[in-house]
Design an enzyme around this catalytic site. Structure first.
Site, PDB file in Angstrom:
ATOM      1  N   SER A  60       0.401 -10.653  25.950  1.00  0.00           N
ATOM      2  CA  SER A  60      -0.768 -10.558  25.794  1.00  0.00           C
ATOM      3  C   SER A  60      -1.313  -9.796  26.962  1.00  0.00           C
ATOM      4  O   SER A  60      -2.669  -9.747  27.203  1.00  0.00           O
ATOM      5  CB  SER A  60      -1.575 -12.058  25.899  1.00  0.00           C
ATOM      6  OG  SER A  60      -1.509 -12.629  24.599  1.00  0.00           O
ATOM      7  N   LYS A  63      -3.555  -7.092  26.240  1.00  0.00           N
ATOM      8  CA  LYS A  63      -4.995  -6.932  25.751  1.00  0.00           C
ATOM      9  C   LYS A  63      -5.894  -6.255  26.954  1.00  0.00           C
ATOM     10  O   LYS A  63      -6.829  -6.083  26.837  1.00  0.00           O
ATOM     11  CB  LYS A  63      -5.590  -8.426  25.552  1.00  0.00           C
ATOM     12  CG  LYS A  63      -4.980  -9.197  24.329  1.00  0.00           C
ATOM     13  CD  LYS A  63      -5.689 -10.283  24.070  1.00  0.00           C
ATOM     14  CE  LYS A  63      -5.054 -11.098  22.859  1.00  0.00           C
ATOM     15  NZ  LYS A  63      -3.734 -11.809  23.139  1.00  0.00           N
ATOM     16  N   SER A 120      -7.599 -15.225  25.584  1.00  0.00           N
ATOM     17  CA  SER A 120      -6.626 -14.246  24.946  1.00  0.00           C
ATOM     18  C   SER A 120      -6.488 -14.427  23.569  1.00  0.00           C
ATOM     19  O   SER A 120      -5.271 -14.526  23.098  1.00  0.00           O
ATOM     20  CB  SER A 120      -5.258 -14.751  25.586  1.00  0.00           C
ATOM     21  OG  SER A 120      -4.130 -13.719  25.651  1.00  0.00           O
TER      22      SER A 120
END
Length: 482
Positions: A60, A63, A120
């Site tokens: 993640s 992101k 997230s």
């Protein structure tokens, strides 16, 4: 023969060995590779690196780039924080962590950004990419173009959420670069990464990095990441006094061990970084053509050939303007031999330009001394008429207004210097492009300082702009026509 009795101690040793061979060794073999990178955020100087350029699964941490592209799209006016995004079936079906969005649901972009940055959420990240570029593949191509422009040379994105996918790889160095650009390129949004909780529209969400944010002094971001293939990843930033350190760790074995390692590297960074250093912000991304005859447009959603401008060189023929009526054309005289001097002159220039090159006379020059163009005398009647005084009524000519009723404006404060006022005007214009686009930025000097004004607006637009700026906690009041 009597069966041989196995001693209990030996039996226990056998089971321990079998457990080690069958369980512990395979789990250790599956452990994600470790990588770390530490920089002084002010200068970008590297303070520590280990396996920093090894291509690994970013999880993640992806992101960070998803949000960077989103912030860039908002700044360019492609989309706004208030845009209602329709959730697709693909976005709603993304596995956890997720916000729990439903197909067909509409939600403001600002809530999707909060969910992606704080919780997230994979469904929110997918919805952001689809809203900006239309599909995951197109948004991933844009992410890759942006990453390359930022200097992330060993990163390839395949999606916007970071779930494990073949070829979706990055490095500790590249993710640190992304974190530093988020900090300095979009400071107005950076506070998102330090919020312990946030309102995501449908519900309140809690930060995945809250343990580190609460435990390490000065920590204010940035992003966590975890998949089975990547291990526990974290790009973190902390500020103490004049110093700011950014650390990236890949391949942590657990949240607690990863946080402990990041804290250890943070301490190392603060020890090695000078107390005072010049702030050298990273350069904004420059989107230039990477292939011959192709140009990359930062806001485009598909990579293709751009416009190609070709320069063919100087013009081969230039049209000569037609002479005024009554004027004699200059005469071209050939450099003739004495025997040929009596020949008639060549054609005038206007006719000579129309002849074919094979028919043109050789060594033709302009006999400027032989040609004298005398202007015609001014008519006597006209001269006398000009001397007569004609009594005419005076006419007052007023300037026609081109403002179209745009006599209003807004003031966003008074500042001690012209530079400070201009800086605030530019920052405010970028933050509120929807209503301030097309207005005129003007700094007015007053005895008490310099007023930062936006002018050339309608009353309705000025009122709307002030209300929107007030919502952003920016002081503002309307300026009416004087």
């Amino acid at each position: 023969m009597k069966a041989r009795r196995v001693q209990p101690a030996r039996l226990g040793l056998f089971f321990i060995t079998a457990f080690w061979l069958l369980v512990v060794l395979p789990l250790s073999a599956m452990a994600a590779p470790y990588a770390a990178y530490v920089i002084d955020a002010r200068t970008g100087k590297v303070l520590h690196a280990r396996n920093a350029d090894t291509r690994l699964h970013p999880a993640s941490l992806t992101k960070m780039m998803t949000l960077y592209v989103a912030f860039e799209a908002i700044q360019r006016g492609e989309i706004s924080l208030d845009t209602k995004v329709k959730i697709s079936k693909k976005a709603a079906a993304e596995p956890p962590s997720k916000l729990g969005l439903r197909p067909g649901q509409r939600i403001a972009l600002r809530y999707l950004i909060r969910a992606a940055a704080v919780k997230s959420a994979n469904d929110a990240a997918t919805a952001i990419g689809e809203a900006i570029s239309g599909s995951e593949a197109k948004f991933a191509r844009r992410m890759n173009r942006t990453a390359k422009a930022l200097g992330m040379t060993r990163t390839t994105f395949k999606n916007m959420h970071g779930l494990t996918e073949a070829g979706h790889l990055s490095t500790a160095r590249d993710m640190t670069i992304a974190g530093r650009h988020l900090l300095y390129d979009f400071p107005q949004y950076y506070n998102l990464f330090s919020r312990i909780t946030a309102d995501a529209g449908v519900r309140k969400v809690t930060h995945t990095n809250r343990r580190f944010l609460n435990s390490y002094r000065g920590a204010d971001g940035i992003k966590t990441g975890y998949t089975r293939a990547s291990g526990f990843n974290l790009t973190a930033s902390a500020e103490r006094g004049n110093e700011r350190i950014i650390v990236t760790v890949f391949g942590g074995k657990s949240t607690s061990s990863r946080n402990a390692k990041v804290a250890e590297l943070m301490d190392l960074g603060f020890r090695r970084a000078p107390s005072r250093a010049p702030l050298r912000k990273p350069a904004k991304p420059v989107y230039a053509a990477v292939e011959t005859k192709k140009s990359v447009v930062p806001g485009s959603t598909a990579g293709g050939a751009g416009k190609t401008i070709r320069v063919n060189g100087a013009v081969k023929k230039s049209k000569r303007p037609v002479l005024r009526p009554g004027h004699q054309a200059p005469v071209l005289v050939a450099e003739a031999k004495p025997a040929e001097a009596a020949k008639p002159p060549v054609k005038p220039v206007a006719e000579a330009l129309e002849t074919k090159p094979a028919e043109a006379a050789p060594n033709v020059t302009l006999a400027s001394a032989a040609v004298s163009i005398r202007p015609a005398a001014r008519p006597t009647k006209l001269a006398k008429a000009a001397t007569k005084k004609v009594a005419r009524p005076q006419e007052v000519v007023t300037r026609v207004s081109t403002s179209g009723g745009r006599h209003w404006g807004v003031n966003v404060g008074r500042y001690p210097s012209k530079f400070a006022a201009e800086k605030v005007l530019l920052k405010t214009a970028l933050a509120e492009m929807a209503t301030l686009d097309g207005s005129l930025r003007k700094v007015v000097r007053r005895p008490q300082g310099f007023d930062a004004n936006f002018l050339g607006m309608t009353r309705e637009t000025a009122d709307l702009a002030c209300r929107r700026l007030a919502a952003r906690k920016i002081s503002c009041f309307m300026i009416g026509p004087s």
